[in-house]
Design a protein around this motif. Sequence first.
Motif: not given
Length: 317
Positions: A167, A285, A289, A282, A205-206, A163-164, A195, A209, A192
Amino acid sequence: MKKNTDNNSTDTKSFKENLNQAVKNAGTAVSSTTEKAKTALTKSKDSILKTIDTNGNGEIDIEDFIIIGLQTPGIKVNRADFLQRELMKNYPPEVIESAITHNPAYAQIPTCEIDKIADEVIKFERNCVSGISAALGAPGGVAMVATIPADLVQYYGYMLRAAQKLMYLYGFPEIDTTEKEHKFDSKTMNLLIICLGVMYGVQGTNTALKAMATALGKGVEKKLMNAALTKGTIYPIVKSVSKWFGVNMTKQVFAGFFKKAIPVVGGVIGGGITYLSFKPCCDKLKDSLRDTLLSNPEYHSTKEETIIIDAIEIQEV
């Protein structure tokens, strides 16, 4: 003849009495074994809870796994080092410096190139997590209590690392993962959580973010963003996600406890499931992003995102 009949009657009576006593004794033994098993199971569950409950609220929740994950060596990602390492293969120093100072999109690195790096990141992390999952899933018996937290910690730990990285590739600034008195910053924790919620497709959540990305892209003050994450507009979504994870993680922990009683099969299945489930999380996410104001200057917010962004900008700190 009567004497034999009497003897047979006595023998039958004696046999029945012995049988009844044997059944009674067996029942007592089974009952005793069952009680011992229940006591052992309760102690094991208490031991698991005590091991995992790092935030001290008496429950198993997503915060516990984020804390343990970030405390694990190799899970925290330094943004500048990561971008330098990934971009130096194909870009000159000035482009890399721009990507670190601002973000890859600002440095005019094509989205298709960032997507390729993101896919490699996901592939690498998936291979790491699935290999360790199979290894940690194998032991049974005494080792079970020790491996259950490790099994889930490594799963969510590598998910946090992925995730980090994702991002940072798609424009987010450095995440503060500095530990202060065995605690992590609330805004970091809640970001986090959002995420991870996106990774699991948790409702809301989407949008949250993408709204945060737009707010950051528009230069919203840091203190307003922090307030939104810890007590304002986005905080109710954080709490909802935490509740969802709390229910599911408790099931995961104790389902895993019983599964590991079958050593080899449990290990093989555990690794396979991890391998299959990690990538879709993943990818969710990544998809979120890769199309925000931080990664796409032409991005236009949805109505729902705009409501959140407006609330962030006008809220009191």
